[in-house]
Design an enzyme around this catalytic site. Structure first.
Site, short mmCIF file in Angstrom:
data_model
loop_
_atom_site.label_atom_id
_atom_site.label_comp_id
_atom_site.label_asym_id
_atom_site.label_seq_id
_atom_site.Cartn_x
_atom_site.Cartn_y
_atom_site.Cartn_z
N GLU A 145 1.09 -1.20 0.05
CA GLU A 145 -0.13 0.06 -0.09
C GLU A 145 0.71 1.20 0.13
OE1 GLU A 145 -3.77 1.81 2.64
OE2 GLU A 145 -2.40 0.12 3.63
N LYS A 147 -8.89 2.69 -2.45
CA LYS A 147 -9.54 1.76 -1.14
C LYS A 147 -10.82 2.34 -0.89
CE LYS A 147 -7.40 1.12 3.45
NZ LYS A 147 -6.23 1.31 4.37
N TYR A 201 -8.31 4.21 13.14
CA TYR A 201 -7.65 3.67 14.47
C TYR A 201 -6.85 4.86 15.14
CZ TYR A 201 -8.83 -0.82 12.25
OH TYR A 201 -9.50 -1.63 11.52
N CYS A 250 -5.65 -3.13 2.01
CA CYS A 250 -5.22 -3.37 3.51
C CYS A 250 -6.73 -3.44 4.23
CB CYS A 250 -4.77 -2.29 3.89
SG CYS A 250 -3.83 -2.37 5.64
N LYS A 308 -0.65 -10.32 15.98
CA LYS A 308 -1.56 -10.04 14.63
C LYS A 308 -1.02 -10.68 13.73
CE LYS A 308 -2.74 -5.60 12.37
NZ LYS A 308 -2.51 -4.08 12.30
N TYR A 328 -16.92 -58.83 -9.70
CA TYR A 328 -18.43 -58.64 -9.28
C TYR A 328 -19.31 -59.67 -8.58
CZ TYR A 328 -22.83 -56.22 -10.89
OH TYR A 328 -23.95 -55.51 -10.78
#
Length: 645
Positions: A46, A115, A121, A177, A210, A480
């Site tokens: 990114e 995006k 955050y 992302c 993470k 068979y």
């Protein structure tokens, strides 16, 4: 690449924050390296042209214009390079700033994908700079002249698919992302629109735990969307003012991780994606619904070549896990499934006994071991398992003694019925010369044994437990209404290579005398023992000399049925997997034999007994495999003709 494979790479190049010229140089160097490596799809992280951690520098027009100029330079650099390349950069339009991925190929900008989900955050504040992608695409020419040429204008928007003009199943879509981390990622609709490969340009900072979560996300997204997922993560060149980036690059396919870079390493991984398998898998899965391409810009380019496989691991034993850590747990699970299924059938029918013909071979040994587990589950004495040895014209001392030893170890009731005199009388009844060792000579023995087992089951109030395995069903290697028939077939979806593994596992688990006898059974030649032994008492009839090595037939079965491979592709992959082990002419011989037998023997599979499904391949006519008994193999064999191969 050949036969529906695509070589992809995710790379986190060396980076300097806001040094666009330096970053451009490193990206171009990596493009050159990947060109030499034969990469067909290359993904950078990114905002890779300037760095993800530029902060308020994103508000500086100088940085934005430098990135646009760098994109123009890199696009020109790709002239003559047949590779689909994704680079990240910020793009301004009408007073708004977008976090974008540009798709490049052979000197062209094919499209620009902004995006969709912008995080806010506390440590990022990405919404401070960027706005989400518009809901609909528009022509990218409005962004500037860099995005159009004599071939047309690139699109700007989230709904885009880039496909290879020679391999149309190679359909690539992009998300960025955070798009992966939300409840309804754009890649879901991309896959529904036909994308088989999703690329993600990411800048995911590293915190404790993470990496595991990121890995799980990538794998699960590739699995639920029946696609490949290529994830390129920002590396250690990003600013460490408040966080650190590890360059955790990942490549997954249909739920399996193909490649992964180590955290804080060179930030690079590559893999060969099996797009042909993904396309075949989607056709099988009725719950995978295609929504069509309405609302999508679909752009073609030539980026797939004719390279050979070199990175991908093609297992020679696809039914048996190769990782030693999985071997024991997988074996225990399979044996438990078989035993639980048999226990249910015994309980439901009120059967007092389980009657099993024991030959001293692998399949009957496994059936006996499963029956012992089933009786333990039901808390019934193992002595109610009636284990019958039926020596005949071809029975050797070794297999007969091993049968008796194993029955003793398990604790089943042992019963011996010599079939020789019965079969000879039967020959007289039907006017067959006992000296003619033909198919009548062989099959009369198999049918006599089945009759004995069935009648013993009636006498003891039990069920006959079938011993035949999946490999034998695929080849029709059963008589068979002889060993073809039973009242419940515990091994029906267990191929021969897996039977070996399960028997070995049970021997190791039991130890002592049971391990010794199972070890000897494992080292015994596979044979129906229907022809008289040699002069020294050795087995004269060796199955794999007649029908071919089971490791090959299990490989062929998995590739043809589970993966939907064409005969030419099966042959190509067999040459790759068994290189240095079998000559090409040997592989071709047994592959042709596989297709001939598979088609001609379907009538036996159309009326097989019930049996538990163990893995992803089963030939039960009631479950996963519906095939007319009179289907011709001509089309499949024609593809294996000398001109084609």
């Amino acid at each position: 690449m050949k036969y529906g494979f695509v070589k992809v790479a995710a790379v986190s190049p060396e980076l300097r924050v806001a040094d666009v010229k330096f970053n451009t140089l490193k990206i171009e160097e990596e493009i050159a390296r990947q060109t030499q490596a034969g990469t067909e799809i290359l993904v950078f992280p990114e905002l890779s042209l300037c760095g993800y951690t530029c902060g308020d520098l994103f508000l500086q027009p100088l940085l934005i214009e430098a990135c646009k100029s760098a994109l123009k330079e890199i696009t020109a650099f790709t002239k003559g390079i047949s590779m689909l390349i994704f680079v990240g950069l910020p793009i301004a339009y009408k007073g708004n700033l977008y976090n974008c991925a540009a798709a490049l190929c052979n000197g062209r900008v094919l499209g620009v994908v902004p995006k969709t989900n912008i995080p806010n955050y506390a440590e990022f504040y990405e919404k401070r700079y960027f706005i989400p992608a518009p809901e609909e695409n528009f022509p990218a020419q409005y962004l500037g002249p860099e995005f159009s040429d004599e071939n047309g204008c690139a699109e700007f928007g989230p709904n885009q698919i880039f496909f290879d003009e020679k391999q149309p199943d190679v359909r690539v879509a992009c998300e960025i992302c955070e798009d992966l981390w939300v409840g309804n990622p754009p890649s879901v609709r991309h896959a529904a629109a036909g994308a088989t490969i999703i690329v993600n340009l990411s800048a995911s900072d590293e915190t404790i735990g993470k990496a595991d979560y990121r890995r799980m996300l990538v794998r699960s997204q590739s699995g639920r969307n029946v696609c490949a997922y290529v994830y390129a993560d920002a590396g250690s060149g990003e600013s460490t003012t408040d966080m650190v980036f590890a360059g955790h690059d990942l490549i997954a396919e249909n739920g399996s991780l193909l490649a992964e870079s180590r955290l804080f390493s060179d930030g690079k991984c590559a893999a060969e994606i099996d797009v042909a398998f993904l396309a075949a898998e989607r056709k099988k899965i009725t719950t995978f619904r295609s929504t069509g391409e309405d609302g999508y810009a679909v752009t073609g380019a030539a980026f797939c070549g004719e390279g050979e496989l070199s990175l991908r691991k093609i297992s020679r034993t696809p039914f048996v896990p190769e990782e030693s850590a999985e071997l024991g747990s997988r074996a225990e699970l399979i044996l438990s499934m078989q035993a639980q299924a048999l226990a249910k059938r015994l309980k439901h029918t009120g059967a007092k006994t389980a009657v099993i013909g024991i030959s001293g071979g692998l399949d009957s040994s496994l059936a006996l071991l499963v029956a012992a587990r089933a009786f333990d589950i039901l808390d019934k004495p193992r002595s109610q398992i009636v284990a019958v040895t039926m020596p005949g014209f071809g029975t050797t001392g070794r297999t007969y003694q091993n049968s008796l030893r194993l029955i003793g170890c398990v604790g089943a009731e042992s019963k011996t019925v010599n079939i020789s005199e019965s079969v000879l009388r039967h020959f007289e009844d039907i006017g067959h010369d006992r000296n003619v060792l033909d198919v009548t000579y062989e099959n009369a023995q198999a049918r006599t044994r089945t009759m004995i087992l069935m009648d013993l089951a009636n006498k003891t109030g039990g069920l006959v437990i079938g011993t035949g395995d999946l490999s034998e069903l695929a080849l029709g290697w059963c008589t068979y209404n002889g060993d073809h028939m039973s009242m419940y077939a515990v091994n029906a979806s267990v191929p021969k290579t897996l039977v070996r593994h399960l028997v070995r596992y049970e021997g190791t688990r039991a130890g002592g005398e049971e391990e010794k006898v199972l070890s000897d059974i494992l080292s015994t030649e596979i044979s129906p023992e229907l022809l008289p032994p040699g002069k020294s008492g050795e087995i004269a009839q060796k199955t794999e000399d007649i029908v071919g090595p089971y490791e090959l037939h299990d490989f062929f079965l998995y590739r043809a049925i589970r993966c939907g491979d064409t005969p030419k592709r099966v042959y190509y992959l067999a040459k790759y997997a068994f290189r240095g082990i079998y000559k090409e002419e040997v592989l071709l011989k047994w592959l042709k034999n596989f297709y001939r037998r598979f088609f001609s023997q379907q009538f036996k599979r159309s009326c097989i007994p019930d049996g538990v499904k163990i893995g992803s391949v089963t030939l039960s006519p009631r479950a996963d495999w519906r095939m007319p008994s009179d289907a011709s193999a001509a089309l499949w064999l024609e593809e294996l003709s000398p001109d084609e191969c």
